[in-house]
Design an enzyme around this catalytic site. Structure first.
Site, PDB file in Angstrom:
ATOM      1  N   LEU A  14       0.873  -1.167   0.000  1.00  0.00           N
ATOM      2  CA  LEU A  14       0.000   0.000   0.000  1.00  0.00           C
ATOM      3  C   LEU A  14       0.912   1.218   0.000  1.00  0.00           C
ATOM      4  O   LEU A  14       1.916   1.241   0.719  1.00  0.00           O
ATOM      5  CB  LEU A  14      -0.889   0.021   1.248  1.00  0.00           C
ATOM      6  CG  LEU A  14      -1.933  -1.102   1.382  1.00  0.00           C
ATOM      7  CD1 LEU A  14      -2.641  -0.992   2.736  1.00  0.00           C
ATOM      8  CD2 LEU A  14      -2.940  -1.052   0.252  1.00  0.00           C
ATOM      9  N   ASP A  15       0.572   2.249  -0.789  1.00  0.00           N
ATOM     10  CA  ASP A  15       1.429   3.430  -0.779  1.00  0.00           C
ATOM     11  C   ASP A  15       1.332   4.117   0.578  1.00  0.00           C
ATOM     12  O   ASP A  15       0.464   3.819   1.402  1.00  0.00           O
ATOM     13  CB  ASP A  15       1.105   4.369  -1.942  1.00  0.00           C
ATOM     14  CG  ASP A  15      -0.286   4.981  -1.877  1.00  0.00           C
ATOM     15  OD1 ASP A  15      -0.684   5.418  -0.777  1.00  0.00           O
ATOM     16  OD2 ASP A  15      -0.961   5.040  -2.910  1.00  0.00           O
ATOM     17  N   ALA A  16       2.235   5.044   0.823  1.00  0.00           N
ATOM     18  CA  ALA A  16       2.366   5.617   2.165  1.00  0.00           C
ATOM     19  C   ALA A  16       1.073   6.273   2.646  1.00  0.00           C
ATOM     20  O   ALA A  16       0.737   6.195   3.829  1.00  0.00           O
ATOM     21  CB  ALA A  16       3.511   6.634   2.180  1.00  0.00           C
ATOM     22  N   GLN A  17       0.323   6.907   1.759  1.00  0.00           N
ATOM     23  CA  GLN A  17      -0.882   7.613   2.166  1.00  0.00           C
ATOM     24  C   GLN A  17      -2.080   6.684   2.371  1.00  0.00           C
ATOM     25  O   GLN A  17      -3.039   7.045   3.057  1.00  0.00           O
ATOM     26  CB  GLN A  17      -1.257   8.688   1.126  1.00  0.00           C
ATOM     27  CG  GLN A  17      -0.268   9.834   1.025  1.00  0.00           C
ATOM     28  CD  GLN A  17       0.996   9.437   0.274  1.00  0.00           C
ATOM     29  OE1 GLN A  17       0.942   8.636  -0.660  1.00  0.00           O
ATOM     30  NE2 GLN A  17       2.127   9.988   0.682  1.00  0.00           N
ATOM     31  N   THR A  18      -2.044   5.510   1.752  1.00  0.00           N
ATOM     32  CA  THR A  18      -3.189   4.600   1.818  1.00  0.00           C
ATOM     33  C   THR A  18      -3.213   3.855   3.146  1.00  0.00           C
ATOM     34  O   THR A  18      -2.180   3.426   3.650  1.00  0.00           O
ATOM     35  CB  THR A  18      -3.143   3.601   0.643  1.00  0.00           C
ATOM     36  OG1 THR A  18      -3.176   4.339  -0.585  1.00  0.00           O
ATOM     37  CG2 THR A  18      -4.323   2.650   0.684  1.00  0.00           C
TER      38      THR A  18
END
Length: 241
Positions: A123-127
């Site tokens: 998952l990307d950092a913001q997700t």
């Protein structure tokens, strides 16, 4: 850096261990030692990278005994009981064990450090949301390889009201990184909130698809991977799998 939550709020560990059979084929032994899928372990065996009691073993049917010394590229390996945990990843954490930019990683979250675990997908950092951590190479292979078409379900909050006529574009007409990007399913929860299901794994796929049709994803939460969905997605923690 992300402010740490207290351990009792952040985690409650309830994971399952399954003991290995007394005698298993070499590729399964290596997979249980955290070296990857059985197919990858077969490649290690074929390449002559595996020794048993000091002798190179290229026999795929070999079954190491409890007292055998198994090494891969000269390093002793031990088969561990299969372990998979469900982690709720908060925003601001990256899905890797080490980060060159010294950001917080998902492996900083468990109060109890468990070696040889790796994340299934990213998952990307913001997700935020569900991320599986495991030492089971076969499970990782089944969960991430495109041929298995495993559902990954997300809840999206958009920056403005969703226009239904854009559904066709999101489901069939967007190309990312040379691939046709598709949503397997989309439904509205409210004017700005959607549920979508992916069966692909293109980098930042959901955010980029909605950017293509003029939207910004304000919040992205993964709520399910295959049959796995945590009992309390609102808290950062680990659940049974």
């Amino acid at each position: 850096m992300v402010e740490r939550q207290t351990a009792d709020r952040r985690l409650s560990i309830s994971a399952t261990n399954s003991q290995l059979l007394p005698s298993v084929r070499l590729n399964r032994f290596l997979a249980a030692a955290g070296l990857g899928s059985r197919r990858h372990c077969d490649e290690l065996i074929a390449a002559g990278s595996v020794t048993i009691n000091g002798k190179v073993c290229t026999n795929f049917s070999a079954q190491p005994a409890a007292r055998d010394h198994v090494k891969v590229d000269g390093k002793l390996v031990h088969a561990a009981p299969a372990l998979t945990i469900m982690l709720h990843k908060p925003g601001g954490f990256v899905s890797t064990r080490k980060d060159l930019h010294a950001r917080d990683t998902v492996f900083d979250l468990p109060a109890q450090k468990i070696s040889r675990l790796f994340n299934i997908g990213r998952l990307d950092a913001q997700t935020e949301g569900l991320l599986l951590l495991t030492n089971d190479g076969e499970l990782a292979q089944r969960s991430t390889h495109p041929r298995f078409k495993v559902d990954k379900e997300y809840e999206i909050t958009l920056d403005r009201q969703w226009i239904r006529r854009l559904l066709q574009s999101c489901c069939a007409e967007i190309v990312l990184d040379g691939q046709r990007a598709k949503l397997a399913h989309l439904r509205s929860l409210s004017p700005t909130r959607l549920r979508v299901i992916l069966r692909q794994g293109i980098n930042r796929q959901i955010r980029r698809m909605f950017e293509t049709v003029g939207y910004r994803v304000k919040h992205l939460l993964r709520v399910r991977v295959g049959n796995s969905s945590p009992p309390a997605i609102c808290l950062a923690g680990i659940g049974e799998h």
